[in-house]
Write a protein that holds these residues in place. Structure first.
Motif, short mmCIF file in Angstrom:
data_model
loop_
_atom_site.label_atom_id
_atom_site.label_comp_id
_atom_site.label_asym_id
_atom_site.label_seq_id
_atom_site.Cartn_x
_atom_site.Cartn_y
_atom_site.Cartn_z
N LEU A 160 0.81 -1.21 0.00
CA LEU A 160 0.00 0.00 0.00
C LEU A 160 0.85 1.26 0.00
O LEU A 160 1.94 1.30 0.56
N THR A 161 0.30 2.28 -0.64
CA THR A 161 0.92 3.60 -0.60
C THR A 161 -0.19 4.61 -0.27
O THR A 161 -1.37 4.24 -0.17
N ALA A 162 0.18 5.86 -0.14
CA ALA A 162 -0.80 6.91 0.16
C ALA A 162 -1.78 7.12 -1.00
O ALA A 162 -2.81 7.76 -0.83
N ARG A 163 -1.42 6.58 -2.16
CA ARG A 163 -2.28 6.75 -3.33
C ARG A 163 -2.74 5.40 -3.88
O ARG A 163 -2.74 5.15 -5.08
N THR A 164 -3.13 4.51 -2.95
CA THR A 164 -3.71 3.23 -3.34
C THR A 164 -5.22 3.39 -3.47
O THR A 164 -5.89 3.85 -2.53
N TYR A 165 -5.74 3.03 -4.62
CA TYR A 165 -7.19 3.11 -4.86
C TYR A 165 -7.77 1.70 -4.95
O TYR A 165 -7.13 0.78 -5.48
N VAL A 166 -8.97 1.56 -4.44
CA VAL A 166 -9.64 0.26 -4.39
C VAL A 166 -10.91 0.34 -5.21
O VAL A 166 -11.74 1.25 -5.01
N LEU A 167 -11.09 -0.61 -6.12
CA LEU A 167 -12.29 -0.66 -6.94
C LEU A 167 -13.38 -1.43 -6.22
O LEU A 167 -13.31 -2.65 -6.06
N GLY A 168 -14.38 -0.73 -5.73
CA GLY A 168 -15.51 -1.38 -5.08
C GLY A 168 -15.38 -1.46 -3.58
O GLY A 168 -14.29 -1.51 -3.02
N ALA A 169 -16.53 -1.48 -2.92
CA ALA A 169 -16.58 -1.52 -1.45
C ALA A 169 -17.19 -2.82 -0.96
O ALA A 169 -17.94 -2.85 0.03
N ASP A 170 -16.88 -3.91 -1.65
CA ASP A 170 -17.45 -5.19 -1.23
C ASP A 170 -16.89 -5.60 0.13
O ASP A 170 -15.88 -5.06 0.60
N ARG A 171 -17.51 -6.60 0.76
CA ARG A 171 -17.19 -6.94 2.15
C ARG A 171 -15.76 -7.40 2.42
O ARG A 171 -15.29 -7.25 3.54
#
Length: 307
Positions: A149-160
């Protein structure tokens, strides 16, 4: 009817939490039981880093998966269950039997089938709200380590799995920027209070490779139509799942398989029933209930027939 002419009384497709629960219940009722599985016992449990809503003091998915494998081994040694390695290709229900065809050509006959094949991962190409360049790929969140992880890590979707990952890594301080489409809003509510999560409500995301430098350019469109561009060093996939339905099942518009719409000799258990039933405890309960329903309605001499 001579049930001994069948390969088994109860045939379970899948050896995840639901499938093993069905096998244990069937064997406990002295029903001839067969489990068909293509991979390791436990299925997706092997990728769950933290468990907190499953009774039994389990702390990780692999621990529970190992225990389920021991359950099946115990039943096999006692001659109460047969485990068959194979890939399910098609299920079918008939007046006097149910059948499971495997991809190698074998056909297994039974009185009753419990289908517990669960779900499989969605890819970015499966999500209508994502457009991405051909070279784009997103590793799954569940496989990421804190070092990834970095300060600019993006995650696709908010699944469980997002909440599961956060519980598995309580010491991580890095903020995850989570792109949350409307369909994930009810799932995001479970983690919105975690200060390590920044939810970004969106209607669409376009992901491209920048003309210079590394990482990705993520252009998001909000619910109001406003567009914002982010520079991401990494993008992780947390889009959720799609049903791993076997051919022959009746599916709804969302691809899941409502139990009440199946042939009377075919029951659906676990995650395959609905996106909102994706919980280990409810999966196990649904499988045990399916077997008990068959037993009391049909297998007992006073039974009234399958559904």
């Amino acid at each position: 009817m001579n049930t001994r002419s069948r390969d088994t009384d109860v045939l379970v497709v899948g050896a995840g939490p639901a499938g093993v629960a069905a096998a244990v219940m069937a064997a406990s009722l002295n029903l001839r039981t067969m489990v068909v599985e293509a991979g390791p016992v436990g299925g997706k449990l092997h990728r769950i880093g933290a468990l907190e809503n499953v009774p039994g003091s389990w702390s990780t998915g692999p621990q529970l998966a190992k225990a389920l494998a021991v359950d099946l081994e115990r039943l096999e040694k006692a001659g109460r269950c047969t485990v068959v390695q194979g890939i399910a290709a098609r299920v079918s229900g008939h007046d006097d039997r149910a059948e499971l065809a495997l991809d190698d050509g074998r056909v297994l006959t039974t009185e009753f089938i419990v289908v517990a094949t669960g779900v499989t991962d969605l890819a970015p190409s499966d999500a209508a709200w994502i457009t991405a360049s051909a070279e784009f790929s997103a590793p799954p969140l569940w496989r990421a380590t804190p070092q990834d992880l970095t300060a600019r890590t993006y995650v696709l979707g908010a699944d469980r799995p997002l909440g599961t990952w956060l519980r598995a890594h309580p010491d991580v301080k890095t903020t995850l920027h989570v792109l949350c489409p409307p369909a994930d809003a009810y799932k995001a509510a479970e983690v919105e209070a975690d200060d390590r999560v920044r939810l970004v409500p969106i209607s669409h995301a376009a992901i491209t490779k920048p003309s210079y430098g590394g990482g990705w350019t993520v252009e998001v469109e909000g619910h109001d139509g406003a567009k914002t561009i982010y520079a991401a060093t990494s993008v992780l996939n947390n889009l959720g799942n799609k049903p791993a339905a076997v051919t022959g099942l009746v599916s709804g518009e969302d691809g899941y398989c409502p139990p009440e719409r199946q042939h009377r000799r075919i029951w659906i258990a676990g995650d395959l029933r609905s996106a909102r039933y994706q919980r280990i405890a409810t999966a196990q309960g649904s499988a045990a209930e399916a077997v008990l329903t068959y037993y009391y309605e049909t297998a007992l001499p006073s039974g009234g027939g399958v559904r």
